[in-house]
Design a protein around this motif. Structure first.
Motif, short mmCIF file in Angstrom:
data_model
loop_
_atom_site.label_atom_id
_atom_site.label_comp_id
_atom_site.label_asym_id
_atom_site.label_seq_id
_atom_site.Cartn_x
_atom_site.Cartn_y
_atom_site.Cartn_z
N LEU A 128 0.83 -1.21 0.00
CA LEU A 128 0.00 0.00 0.00
C LEU A 128 0.87 1.26 0.00
O LEU A 128 2.04 1.23 0.36
N LEU A 129 0.25 2.36 -0.39
CA LEU A 129 0.97 3.62 -0.42
C LEU A 129 1.24 4.10 0.99
O LEU A 129 0.45 3.90 1.91
N GLU A 130 2.37 4.74 1.20
CA GLU A 130 2.76 5.28 2.49
C GLU A 130 2.43 6.75 2.56
O GLU A 130 3.02 7.57 1.86
N ASP A 131 1.47 7.13 3.42
CA ASP A 131 1.08 8.53 3.61
C ASP A 131 0.70 9.22 2.30
O ASP A 131 1.01 10.38 2.07
N GLY A 132 0.07 8.48 1.40
CA GLY A 132 -0.41 9.08 0.16
C GLY A 132 0.63 9.17 -0.92
O GLY A 132 0.34 9.62 -2.02
N ASN A 133 1.86 8.73 -0.65
CA ASN A 133 2.92 8.77 -1.65
C ASN A 133 3.39 7.35 -1.96
O ASN A 133 3.36 6.48 -1.10
N MET A 134 3.85 7.15 -3.18
CA MET A 134 4.38 5.84 -3.52
C MET A 134 5.64 5.61 -2.71
O MET A 134 6.56 6.41 -2.71
N GLY A 135 5.69 4.53 -1.96
CA GLY A 135 6.83 4.27 -1.09
C GLY A 135 8.09 3.93 -1.87
O GLY A 135 8.06 3.62 -3.06
N GLU A 136 9.19 3.93 -1.17
CA GLU A 136 10.48 3.59 -1.76
C GLU A 136 10.75 2.10 -1.64
O GLU A 136 11.82 1.64 -2.04
N PHE A 137 9.81 1.35 -1.09
CA PHE A 137 10.06 -0.07 -0.85
C PHE A 137 8.74 -0.82 -0.79
O PHE A 137 7.67 -0.22 -0.66
N MET A 138 8.82 -2.15 -0.88
CA MET A 138 7.69 -3.04 -0.60
C MET A 138 7.95 -3.68 0.75
O MET A 138 9.10 -3.85 1.16
N ARG A 139 6.86 -4.04 1.45
CA ARG A 139 6.99 -4.72 2.72
C ARG A 139 6.42 -6.13 2.60
O ARG A 139 5.37 -6.34 2.01
N VAL A 140 7.14 -7.07 3.20
CA VAL A 140 6.67 -8.45 3.24
C VAL A 140 7.02 -9.02 4.60
O VAL A 140 8.11 -8.80 5.12
N ARG A 141 6.06 -9.71 5.21
CA ARG A 141 6.33 -10.34 6.50
C ARG A 141 6.69 -11.80 6.26
O ARG A 141 5.95 -12.54 5.60
N VAL A 142 7.82 -12.20 6.81
CA VAL A 142 8.32 -13.56 6.58
C VAL A 142 8.66 -14.22 7.90
O VAL A 142 8.90 -13.57 8.92
N SER A 143 8.68 -15.53 7.88
CA SER A 143 9.19 -16.33 8.98
C SER A 143 10.48 -16.94 8.49
O SER A 143 10.49 -17.68 7.50
N PHE A 144 11.59 -16.63 9.16
CA PHE A 144 12.87 -17.14 8.67
C PHE A 144 13.65 -17.81 9.80
O PHE A 144 13.43 -17.58 10.99
N ASP A 145 14.59 -18.65 9.39
CA ASP A 145 15.40 -19.45 10.30
C ASP A 145 16.54 -18.59 10.84
O ASP A 145 17.43 -18.19 10.09
N THR A 146 16.55 -18.33 12.14
CA THR A 146 17.56 -17.45 12.72
C THR A 146 18.92 -18.14 12.89
O THR A 146 19.88 -17.51 13.30
N SER A 147 18.99 -19.43 12.58
CA SER A 147 20.31 -20.09 12.61
C SER A 147 21.09 -19.78 11.33
O SER A 147 22.28 -20.12 11.24
N LYS A 148 20.42 -19.14 10.38
CA LYS A 148 21.07 -18.76 9.13
C LYS A 148 21.41 -17.27 9.15
O LYS A 148 20.84 -16.50 9.92
N LEU A 149 22.33 -16.87 8.30
CA LEU A 149 22.76 -15.48 8.25
C LEU A 149 21.64 -14.59 7.72
O LEU A 149 20.84 -15.00 6.87
#
Length: 227
Positions: free
Chosen positions: A117-138
């Protein structure tokens, strides 16, 4: 030199998170072994809200939340996977889609949800994604965007609410200063740095993740001392 202690002050932990989560949302927090806590939320909605706002940390160290299963022992829990919002930068505006966010996010971990979605009415500089990742990896510092009509490009990553991690090796749970034998050179540059931490978003995601069905969660402080 900062060295994390092997155990945390359980009473301090309980006081802090009772204050943060408030008594009307948490029925009880009990320490069942060093660094291991059982948390009973007042309702599944309260639990979901806590999960949405994670990852959490105590004294800068990450503590993980897992569903409490009456058929599992303490040793059956790995506390290894972290759910976190990741920002993907350097994406052409025309390609900022949920499909691409899912594809690139899969390079980091299991995709839970996306936010383009747009951030504060402006096109953002990034996309956001929520992930579950393995913290034993870098920690991943970037992903590769490949297109048939253009040269492949690197897309830097930033993590929201990222707890303490090593700037030398990229593992979560400790600082490079925890190694007394590591030579410290003035002006020394590491592969990882504070730039991996993203500032908190101005608007928070309001959609539930629906990760667990139980209101009991098990929490532990990940004290990763790798000597």
């Amino acid at each position: 030199m900062v060295i994390s202690p092997p155990t945390v002050d359980g009473s301090r932990f309980i006081r802090q998170f009772r204050s943060i989560w408030r008594d009307d949302k948490v029925q009880g927090i009990s320490e069942i072994s060093p660094n291991l806590f059982l948390i009973a939320f007042a309702s599944p909605a309260n639990r979901t809200n806590v999960l949405k706002r994670g990852p959490w940390d105590f004294q800068k160290y990450w503590f993980a939340l897992e569903q409490a299963d009456p058929n599992r022992t303490i040793h059956d829990y790995s506390f290894q996977h972290m759910c976190i919002w990741v920002r993907i930068h350097n994406i052409p505006l025309s390609l900022m889609t949920a499909a691409l966010a899912r594809a690139l996010g899969a390079s980091v971990g299991k995709v839970i949800m996306t936010d383009t979605l747009l951030e504060d009415g402006n096109m953002g500089e990034f996309m956001r994604v929520r992930v579950s990742f393995d913290t034993s990896k870098l920690l991943r510092r970037c992903v590769v965007l490949s297109r048939p009509d253009a040269k492949a490009s690197l897309c830097p990553l930033q993590y929201e609410r990222l707890p303490l991690f090593c700037h030398g090796c990229g593992l979560i749970g400790y600082s490079i200063l925890a190694f007394p034998t590591t030579p410290k050179v003035e002006g020394q540059k590491f592969q990882y740095g504070a730039w991996l931490r993203a500032p908190l978003p101005k608007r928070s995601a309001s959609r539930p993740l629906g990760l667990v069905d139980d209101s009991l969660l098990l929490a532990t402080i990940r004290m990763l001392l790798r000597w």
